[in-house]
Scaffold this motif. Structure first.
Motif, short mmCIF file in Angstrom:
data_model
loop_
_atom_site.label_atom_id
_atom_site.label_comp_id
_atom_site.label_asym_id
_atom_site.label_seq_id
_atom_site.Cartn_x
_atom_site.Cartn_y
_atom_site.Cartn_z
N ALA A 69 35.50 -59.07 69.84
CA ALA A 69 35.91 -57.76 69.31
C ALA A 69 34.81 -56.74 69.55
O ALA A 69 33.62 -57.06 69.55
CB ALA A 69 36.22 -57.87 67.83
N ASP A 70 35.23 -55.49 69.75
CA ASP A 70 34.31 -54.41 70.07
C ASP A 70 34.93 -53.12 69.53
O ASP A 70 36.16 -53.01 69.49
CB ASP A 70 34.14 -54.33 71.60
N PRO A 71 34.12 -52.15 69.08
CA PRO A 71 34.72 -50.90 68.58
C PRO A 71 35.71 -50.27 69.55
O PRO A 71 36.70 -49.67 69.12
CB PRO A 71 33.50 -50.00 68.36
N PHE A 72 35.48 -50.42 70.83
CA PHE A 72 36.33 -49.77 71.82
C PHE A 72 37.56 -50.59 72.16
O PHE A 72 38.48 -50.10 72.79
CB PHE A 72 35.52 -49.44 73.05
N LEU A 73 37.59 -51.85 71.73
CA LEU A 73 38.79 -52.65 71.87
C LEU A 73 39.93 -52.08 71.04
O LEU A 73 41.10 -52.25 71.37
CB LEU A 73 38.51 -54.09 71.42
N LEU A 74 39.57 -51.33 69.99
CA LEU A 74 40.57 -50.84 69.05
C LEU A 74 40.97 -49.39 69.31
O LEU A 74 41.49 -48.72 68.43
CB LEU A 74 40.05 -51.00 67.62
N GLY A 75 40.72 -48.87 70.50
CA GLY A 75 41.27 -47.58 70.88
C GLY A 75 40.36 -46.38 70.68
O GLY A 75 40.74 -45.26 71.02
N ALA A 76 39.16 -46.58 70.10
CA ALA A 76 38.29 -45.43 69.84
C ALA A 76 37.91 -44.70 71.12
O ALA A 76 37.90 -43.48 71.18
CB ALA A 76 37.04 -45.89 69.09
N SER A 77 37.58 -45.46 72.16
CA SER A 77 37.15 -44.85 73.42
C SER A 77 38.26 -44.03 74.05
O SER A 77 38.07 -42.87 74.43
CB SER A 77 36.70 -45.95 74.39
N SER A 78 39.44 -44.61 74.14
CA SER A 78 40.56 -43.90 74.76
C SER A 78 40.96 -42.68 73.94
O SER A 78 41.31 -41.63 74.50
CB SER A 78 41.76 -44.84 74.90
N GLY A 79 40.92 -42.79 72.61
CA GLY A 79 41.27 -41.65 71.77
C GLY A 79 40.30 -40.50 71.93
O GLY A 79 40.71 -39.34 72.06
N ALA A 80 38.99 -40.81 71.93
CA ALA A 80 37.99 -39.75 72.12
C ALA A 80 38.13 -39.11 73.49
O ALA A 80 38.03 -37.88 73.64
CB ALA A 80 36.60 -40.33 71.93
N SER A 81 38.35 -39.93 74.51
CA SER A 81 38.49 -39.39 75.86
C SER A 81 39.70 -38.48 75.97
O SER A 81 39.63 -37.40 76.57
CB SER A 81 38.62 -40.54 76.87
N ALA A 82 40.81 -38.88 75.37
CA ALA A 82 42.02 -38.05 75.44
C ALA A 82 41.80 -36.70 74.76
O ALA A 82 42.17 -35.65 75.29
CB ALA A 82 43.19 -38.79 74.80
N GLY A 83 41.18 -36.72 73.57
CA GLY A 83 40.91 -35.46 72.88
C GLY A 83 39.98 -34.56 73.65
O GLY A 83 40.22 -33.34 73.77
N ALA A 84 38.90 -35.13 74.20
CA ALA A 84 37.94 -34.33 74.95
C ALA A 84 38.55 -33.77 76.23
O ALA A 84 38.32 -32.62 76.60
CB ALA A 84 36.71 -35.17 75.27
N VAL A 85 39.34 -34.58 76.92
CA VAL A 85 39.95 -34.14 78.17
C VAL A 85 40.89 -32.97 77.93
O VAL A 85 40.94 -32.01 78.73
CB VAL A 85 40.68 -35.33 78.83
N LEU A 86 41.64 -32.99 76.85
CA LEU A 86 42.55 -31.89 76.55
C LEU A 86 41.79 -30.57 76.42
O LEU A 86 42.24 -29.53 76.92
CB LEU A 86 43.32 -32.18 75.26
N VAL A 87 40.63 -30.61 75.75
CA VAL A 87 39.84 -29.38 75.57
C VAL A 87 39.20 -28.95 76.89
O VAL A 87 39.18 -27.77 77.24
CB VAL A 87 38.78 -29.58 74.48
N ILE A 88 38.66 -29.92 77.66
CA ILE A 88 37.98 -29.58 78.91
C ILE A 88 38.95 -28.97 79.92
O ILE A 88 38.64 -27.98 80.58
CB ILE A 88 37.31 -30.84 79.50
N VAL A 89 40.15 -29.54 80.03
CA VAL A 89 41.09 -29.10 81.05
C VAL A 89 41.85 -27.85 80.63
O VAL A 89 42.01 -26.91 81.42
CB VAL A 89 42.07 -30.24 81.39
N PHE A 90 42.30 -27.81 79.38
CA PHE A 90 43.12 -26.69 78.94
C PHE A 90 42.34 -25.63 78.20
O PHE A 90 42.90 -24.63 77.77
CB PHE A 90 44.27 -27.21 78.06
N GLY A 91 41.04 -25.86 78.01
CA GLY A 91 40.20 -24.85 77.40
C GLY A 91 40.13 -24.99 75.90
O GLY A 91 40.93 -25.67 75.26
N ALA A 92 39.12 -24.31 75.33
CA ALA A 92 38.90 -24.39 73.89
C ALA A 92 40.04 -23.77 73.09
O ALA A 92 40.07 -23.87 71.87
CB ALA A 92 37.58 -23.69 73.52
N GLY A 93 40.99 -23.11 73.79
CA GLY A 93 42.14 -22.56 73.08
C GLY A 93 42.97 -23.60 72.37
O GLY A 93 43.71 -23.31 71.45
N VAL A 94 42.81 -24.87 72.81
CA VAL A 94 43.51 -25.95 72.12
C VAL A 94 43.08 -26.01 70.67
O VAL A 94 43.87 -26.30 69.77
CB VAL A 94 43.22 -27.29 72.84
#
Length: 361
Positions: free
Chosen positions: A108-133
């Protein structure tokens, strides 16, 4: 059993002292080495003298940067980065230790439980679509989005694992894998829509993890999460030890395993969410360090948790040092370094572990 526990408790202070010394050495190395190399003695003078030490060129500065420039590099650039690396490494190691106890699986690892993918998805939305999100957040939009994505993913995993009955190891791990696949697909879709190469580079660096954006004003929250979370988990060392006896054994000894596992999972999720929002996705720290600590001081969590915390701080500090010096002046994302070390380690663990069979149970 009692003799083994007594030996572990006797050994623990020595191990903690060695790890503390190693952390000091690795921190000094992290402050001294980089594109501009600063003599370790001068680093100690600057650190012990405080943020105002070394202002002005001073005698013997030579043709390179003056003592004032060295002080600025140490205090404004490298010190926040070294401290963030130590905090994130310690927090990920502690979280990994606890999650391995909760699911009774050394893989088991913290990132096995989705933390990595969730953080990446949130960050990518802001980077690509701008801070207006998250327009109301201003400059904090990126870390807030990463925190929200990480915490949301962990909450979703927890809810899915609890649905239809008690949370079991198999449900928890399978829910984490399912959430990771969905969020990774979302991240890939957003990347396809990205219009600028600079956005792709920023997204890549975030998804692979990095400490280059460390700032003094951003250290307080992850440090507080580490201290409070670790303190509470050490206080819960005995019931965590009871989980090692198995579901039935722990219940027989008076532990409400369902409620306890849910409460500790939520606590670990909050700590992981704060850390991932500060550093991006850095994997394998929560897998390797707890296993190494367990080999040294045993499985008792009163000794294991502080040893894992210091070990994680040392490991990530050294990994970040390698990331920014191995290909200088270019910087490698620290998540790449941890993956290069952790990938073979995971394969070794997978080969020797018998718990990977029948995981759905």
């Amino acid at each position: 059993m009692r003799r083994r526990l007594a030996r572990a408790l006797t050994r623990t202070p020595v191990v903690l002292a060695v790890l503390a010394a190693a952390l000091v050495v690795s921190a000094v190395a992290g402050l001294a080495l980089g594109p501009v190399r600063i003599p370790p003695g001068q680093v100690l003078d600057i650190v012990l003298g405080g943020p105002g030490a070394g202002q002005g060129p001073g005698p013997g500065a030579g043709p390179g940067p003056g003592r004032g420039a060295y002080a600025a590099i140490v205090w404004d650039v490298r010190m926040p980065r070294v401290l963030l690396g130590a905090v994130v490494g310690a927090g990920l190691a502690v979280s990994g230790t606890v999650l391995q106890a909760l699911v009774r699986n050394p893989l088991a690892d913290p990132f096995l439980l989705g933390a990595s993918s969730g953080a990446s998805a949130g960050a990518v939305l802001v980077i690509v679509f701008g801070a207006g999100v998250l327009g109301f957040a201003g400059g904090a939009a990126l870390p807030l989005a990463a925190f929200a994505g990480s915490t949301g993913a962990l909450v979703a995993v927890h809810a899915m694992a609890r649905r239809g009955g008690a949370m079991t190891t198999g449900r928890l791990i399978l829910a984490g894998v399912a959430v990771q696949y969905v969020l990774s697909a979302l991240t890939s879709l957003v990347l396809v829509l990205a219009a600028h190469p600079d956005q792709m580079r920023s997204v890549l660096f975030w998804t692979l993890g990095g400490l280059g954006g460390a700032r003094w004003e951003e250290l307080a929250l992850p440090a507080a999460a580490l201290l409070v979370g670790t303190g509470l988990l050490i206080a819960l060392a005995r019931p965590l030890d009871l989980l090692l006896a198995g579901e039935e054994g722990a219940h027989t000894l008076g532990l409400d395993t369902g409620r306890f596992r849910a409460a500790v999972f939520v606590l670990a999720s909050l700590v992981i969410g704060v850390l991932v929002a500060s550093s991006g996705a850095i994997g394998f720290v929560g897998l390797m360090v707890p296993h190494a600590a367990r080999m040294v001081v045993g499985a008792g969590h009163r000794s294991l948790l502080p040893v894992a915390a210091l070990g994680g701080a040392v490991f990530l500090t050294l990994a970040d040092l390698a990331a920014r010096t191995a290909a200088a002046p270019e910087e490698i994302p620290v998540g790449v370094v941890t993956a290069l070390v952790g990938g073979p380690f995971f394969l070794w663990m997978l080969r020797r572990s018998t718990r990977t069979e029948g995981i759905a149970g």
